[in-house]
Structures are given as C-alpha cells and as structure tokens.
Design a protein around this motif. Structure first.
Motif, PDB file in Angstrom:
ATOM      1  N   ASP A   8     -16.434  -2.619 -11.983  1.00  0.00           N
ATOM      2  CA  ASP A   8     -16.028  -2.684 -10.588  1.00  0.00           C
ATOM      3  C   ASP A   8     -14.656  -2.068 -10.393  1.00  0.00           C
ATOM      4  O   ASP A   8     -14.009  -1.643 -11.330  1.00  0.00           O
ATOM      5  CB  ASP A   8     -16.005  -4.137 -10.102  1.00  0.00           C
ATOM      6  CG  ASP A   8     -17.409  -4.666  -9.876  1.00  0.00           C
ATOM      7  OD1 ASP A   8     -18.314  -3.841  -9.738  1.00  0.00           O
ATOM      8  OD2 ASP A   8     -17.593  -5.896  -9.858  1.00  0.00           O
ATOM      9  N   MET A   9     -14.209  -2.096  -9.172  1.00  0.00           N
ATOM     10  CA  MET A   9     -12.931  -1.513  -8.802  1.00  0.00           C
ATOM     11  C   MET A   9     -11.787  -2.193  -9.553  1.00  0.00           C
ATOM     12  O   MET A   9     -11.838  -3.365  -9.862  1.00  0.00           O
ATOM     13  CB  MET A   9     -12.771  -1.684  -7.286  1.00  0.00           C
ATOM     14  CG  MET A   9     -11.513  -1.149  -6.735  1.00  0.00           C
ATOM     15  SD  MET A   9     -11.431  -1.302  -4.953  1.00  0.00           S
ATOM     16  CE  MET A   9     -12.102  -2.883  -4.619  1.00  0.00           C
ATOM     17  N   ALA A  10     -10.757  -1.436  -9.820  1.00  0.00           N
ATOM     18  CA  ALA A  10      -9.592  -1.969 -10.515  1.00  0.00           C
ATOM     19  C   ALA A  10      -8.970  -3.100  -9.702  1.00  0.00           C
ATOM     20  O   ALA A  10      -8.973  -3.080  -8.488  1.00  0.00           O
ATOM     21  CB  ALA A  10      -8.570  -0.861 -10.740  1.00  0.00           C
ATOM     22  N   THR A  11      -8.412  -4.110 -10.422  1.00  0.00           N
ATOM     23  CA  THR A  11      -7.926  -5.292  -9.732  1.00  0.00           C
ATOM     24  C   THR A  11      -6.416  -5.366  -9.632  1.00  0.00           C
ATOM     25  O   THR A  11      -5.904  -5.920  -8.685  1.00  0.00           O
ATOM     26  CB  THR A  11      -8.420  -6.566 -10.439  1.00  0.00           C
ATOM     27  OG1 THR A  11      -8.007  -6.508 -11.799  1.00  0.00           O
ATOM     28  CG2 THR A  11      -9.918  -6.696 -10.349  1.00  0.00           C
ATOM     29  N   THR A  12      -5.683  -4.857 -10.615  1.00  0.00           N
ATOM     30  CA  THR A  12      -4.244  -5.084 -10.632  1.00  0.00           C
ATOM     31  C   THR A  12      -3.429  -3.846 -10.296  1.00  0.00           C
ATOM     32  O   THR A  12      -2.227  -3.866 -10.442  1.00  0.00           O
ATOM     33  CB  THR A  12      -3.805  -5.612 -12.009  1.00  0.00           C
ATOM     34  OG1 THR A  12      -4.190  -4.656 -12.991  1.00  0.00           O
ATOM     35  CG2 THR A  12      -4.411  -6.961 -12.295  1.00  0.00           C
ATOM     36  N   LYS A  13      -4.039  -2.786  -9.858  1.00  0.00           N
ATOM     37  CA  LYS A  13      -3.248  -1.604  -9.530  1.00  0.00           C
ATOM     38  C   LYS A  13      -2.766  -1.686  -8.094  1.00  0.00           C
ATOM     39  O   LYS A  13      -3.327  -2.381  -7.269  1.00  0.00           O
ATOM     40  CB  LYS A  13      -4.046  -0.335  -9.781  1.00  0.00           C
ATOM     41  CG  LYS A  13      -5.280  -0.178  -8.936  1.00  0.00           C
ATOM     42  CD  LYS A  13      -5.977   1.094  -9.316  1.00  0.00           C
ATOM     43  CE  LYS A  13      -7.194   1.282  -8.434  1.00  0.00           C
ATOM     44  NZ  LYS A  13      -7.884   2.486  -8.728  1.00  0.00           N
ATOM     45  N   SER A  14      -1.707  -0.940  -7.809  1.00  0.00           N
ATOM     46  CA  SER A  14      -1.132  -0.978  -6.475  1.00  0.00           C
ATOM     47  C   SER A  14      -2.024  -0.209  -5.504  1.00  0.00           C
ATOM     48  O   SER A  14      -2.730   0.721  -5.889  1.00  0.00           O
ATOM     49  CB  SER A  14       0.267  -0.380  -6.503  1.00  0.00           C
ATOM     50  OG  SER A  14       0.204   0.952  -6.937  1.00  0.00           O
ATOM     51  N   PRO A  15      -1.976  -0.594  -4.222  1.00  0.00           N
ATOM     52  CA  PRO A  15      -2.807   0.089  -3.227  1.00  0.00           C
ATOM     53  C   PRO A  15      -2.393   1.552  -3.072  1.00  0.00           C
ATOM     54  O   PRO A  15      -1.228   1.899  -3.245  1.00  0.00           O
ATOM     55  CB  PRO A  15      -2.571  -0.689  -1.944  1.00  0.00           C
ATOM     56  CG  PRO A  15      -1.393  -1.544  -2.183  1.00  0.00           C
ATOM     57  CD  PRO A  15      -1.173  -1.660  -3.653  1.00  0.00           C
ATOM     58  N   LYS A  16      -3.366   2.378  -2.752  1.00  0.00           N
ATOM     59  CA  LYS A  16      -3.099   3.799  -2.544  1.00  0.00           C
ATOM     60  C   LYS A  16      -2.708   3.995  -1.087  1.00  0.00           C
ATOM     61  O   LYS A  16      -3.478   3.705  -0.193  1.00  0.00           O
ATOM     62  CB  LYS A  16      -4.340   4.620  -2.890  1.00  0.00           C
ATOM     63  CG  LYS A  16      -4.688   4.537  -4.347  1.00  0.00           C
ATOM     64  CD  LYS A  16      -5.931   5.315  -4.659  1.00  0.00           C
ATOM     65  CE  LYS A  16      -6.233   5.203  -6.139  1.00  0.00           C
ATOM     66  NZ  LYS A  16      -7.540   5.692  -6.460  1.00  0.00           N
ATOM     67  N   LYS A  17      -1.515   4.511  -0.883  1.00  0.00           N
ATOM     68  CA  LYS A  17      -0.994   4.694   0.474  1.00  0.00           C
ATOM     69  C   LYS A  17      -0.772   6.175   0.724  1.00  0.00           C
ATOM     70  O   LYS A  17      -0.383   6.913  -0.166  1.00  0.00           O
ATOM     71  CB  LYS A  17       0.315   3.922   0.631  1.00  0.00           C
ATOM     72  CG  LYS A  17       0.815   3.890   2.054  1.00  0.00           C
ATOM     73  CD  LYS A  17       1.975   2.954   2.219  1.00  0.00           C
ATOM     74  CE  LYS A  17       2.394   2.943   3.679  1.00  0.00           C
ATOM     75  NZ  LYS A  17       3.444   1.999   3.967  1.00  0.00           N
ATOM     76  N   THR A  18      -1.027   6.594   1.961  1.00  0.00           N
ATOM     77  CA  THR A  18      -0.858   7.996   2.328  1.00  0.00           C
ATOM     78  C   THR A  18      -0.240   8.102   3.708  1.00  0.00           C
ATOM     79  O   THR A  18      -0.211   7.134   4.464  1.00  0.00           O
ATOM     80  CB  THR A  18      -2.217   8.724   2.284  1.00  0.00           C
ATOM     81  OG1 THR A  18      -1.997  10.117   2.450  1.00  0.00           O
ATOM     82  CG2 THR A  18      -3.158   8.240   3.366  1.00  0.00           C
ATOM     83  N   LYS A  27      -6.846  13.910   2.107  1.00  0.00           N
ATOM     84  CA  LYS A  27      -7.920  14.476   1.288  1.00  0.00           C
ATOM     85  C   LYS A  27      -7.643  14.238  -0.191  1.00  0.00           C
ATOM     86  O   LYS A  27      -8.538  13.879  -0.955  1.00  0.00           O
ATOM     87  CB  LYS A  27      -8.093  15.969   1.556  1.00  0.00           C
ATOM     88  CG  LYS A  27      -9.276  16.558   0.796  1.00  0.00           C
ATOM     89  CD  LYS A  27      -9.542  17.972   1.224  1.00  0.00           C
ATOM     90  CE  LYS A  27     -10.752  18.606   0.595  1.00  0.00           C
ATOM     91  NZ  LYS A  27     -11.116  18.252  -0.735  1.00  0.00           N
ATOM     92  N   HIS A  28      -6.396  14.390  -0.604  1.00  0.00           N
ATOM     93  CA  HIS A  28      -6.044  14.196  -2.009  1.00  0.00           C
ATOM     94  C   HIS A  28      -6.336  12.764  -2.470  1.00  0.00           C
ATOM     95  O   HIS A  28      -6.933  12.555  -3.523  1.00  0.00           O
ATOM     96  CB  HIS A  28      -4.573  14.536  -2.247  1.00  0.00           C
ATOM     97  CG  HIS A  28      -4.130  14.273  -3.639  1.00  0.00           C
ATOM     98  ND1 HIS A  28      -4.473  15.089  -4.694  1.00  0.00           N
ATOM     99  CD2 HIS A  28      -3.403  13.264  -4.175  1.00  0.00           C
ATOM    100  CE1 HIS A  28      -3.964  14.599  -5.807  1.00  0.00           C
ATOM    101  NE2 HIS A  28      -3.315  13.485  -5.517  1.00  0.00           N
ATOM    102  N   ILE A  29      -5.955  11.780  -1.673  1.00  0.00           N
ATOM    103  CA  ILE A  29      -6.152  10.392  -2.077  1.00  0.00           C
ATOM    104  C   ILE A  29      -7.636  10.027  -2.098  1.00  0.00           C
ATOM    105  O   ILE A  29      -8.102   9.295  -2.968  1.00  0.00           O
ATOM    106  CB  ILE A  29      -5.328   9.419  -1.206  1.00  0.00           C
ATOM    107  CG1 ILE A  29      -5.125   8.095  -1.935  1.00  0.00           C
ATOM    108  CG2 ILE A  29      -5.960   9.183   0.124  1.00  0.00           C
ATOM    109  CD1 ILE A  29      -4.052   7.220  -1.300  1.00  0.00           C
ATOM    110  N   LEU A  30      -8.415  10.570  -1.155  1.00  0.00           N
ATOM    111  CA  LEU A  30      -9.858  10.315  -1.149  1.00  0.00           C
ATOM    112  C   LEU A  30     -10.525  10.986  -2.353  1.00  0.00           C
ATOM    113  O   LEU A  30     -11.341  10.374  -3.044  1.00  0.00           O
ATOM    114  CB  LEU A  30     -10.485  10.800   0.162  1.00  0.00           C
ATOM    115  CG  LEU A  30     -10.076  10.025   1.413  1.00  0.00           C
ATOM    116  CD1 LEU A  30     -10.652  10.683   2.652  1.00  0.00           C
ATOM    117  CD2 LEU A  30     -10.511   8.569   1.331  1.00  0.00           C
TER     118      LEU A  30
END
Length: 160
Positions: A8-18, A27-30
């Motif tokens: 499943d999706m990673a749990t402890t990484k920081s949110p991706k902000k753009t 587009k890069h983050i997606l």
C-alpha cells in the motif's frame, strides 16, 4: 521512506506539495507518484533508455529517442515477476498547458507482441487530487491509478 507491508501507499513520508499555479510542478508531482504506484504493483522500471553514461556524445541520440519513441512516456517497465506476459508497460501522461485535465495512459511496451494488451487511459481534472494548499491527496490519486492498472489487466482477459 518506509512503506506499509502489503504494497500500500507509504505511511511515514511527508506529503507532496506543489504550487497550484505552476503547470510543470503539478505534472511533475503527478508523474512522480504514478511511477511509485506502478513500481508498487510489482513492475520493475526499465531504465535502459535513461541510463546514458557519456552524456555529451549521446545527448543528440537520446533527444532523438525521446522525441520518436518516448513522446509522453514517463515510465517503461519490465513484466512483473512471475507473470506470463512477455512485455512490460509504457506509462504516458499529458497535461496540456493552461488546462487542468491530466491524461494517464497505460499501454504495452511492445504493441506487436502476442501478449500485448489494448491501452487504457483516463482523463481527469487535477483539482480532485490536490488540496487548496497544493498538497497531493495521495490516497485518491493512488486509487485512480490503481484502478487504471486493474482496467489494463481486465482488458487483457477480455481480449483473450
């Protein structure tokens, strides 16, 4: 980065902000998230086209390959381990300038192969995957991309 067991999706990484006003950043983050999701589903990235050791000499050749073969591709894969298919995937995306409509396409890396499957795609507004602050809501995005991968697998069963 630590990931949950079970793929499943990673749990402890920081949110991706753009920056929601920066088309390229969105587009890069997606695209970056798509490669994570596809790899998470058991596909191994085929980096032969992107590993060029003598950059200066092969830059022209690389640009020609990118223009003619890769086009909008963000990822090429090998087949998943243990699968009966002999071809990997080509994952492509488009986000036209001044548009919020993101198109993601999954196709066979070798469309002429006997095990090639029909391509599948979706086109959706990027506004449904980002908060007002520009944070990617990865759960929603993973669900949509995962659904597209399932659709690709279903197409294979229909075509046989």
């Amino acid at each position: 980065m630590q990931e949950k067991k079970g793929g499943d999706m990673a749990t402890t990484k920081s949110p991706k902000k753009t920056n929601l006003l920066d088309h390229s950043s969105i587009k890069h983050i997606l695209d970056e998230s798509v490669t994570e999701i596809v790899k998470n589903r058991g596909f191994i990235e085929d980096v032969r086209l992107s590993n060029v050791s003598t950059y200066i000499v092969f830059n022209g050749i690389l640009q020609l390959i990118i223009h003619t073969k890769e086009k909008n591709a963000i990822m090429f894969t090998h087949p998943p381990a243990g699968s009966f298919t002999t071809t990997g995937l080509v994952v492509s995306s488009k986000l036209p300038r001044f548009s919020d409509m993101y198109t993601l396409t999954i196709a066979s890396a070798d469309p002429k192969s006997v095990s090639a499957k029909p391509p599948v795609e979706f086109t959706k507004s990027v506004t449904q995957w980002f908060t007002k602050e520009g944070v990617l809501v990865e759960g929603l995005f993973w669900k949509d991309v995962g659904g597209l991968i399932k659709d690709y697998d279903k197409e294979a069963k229909k075509s046989k």
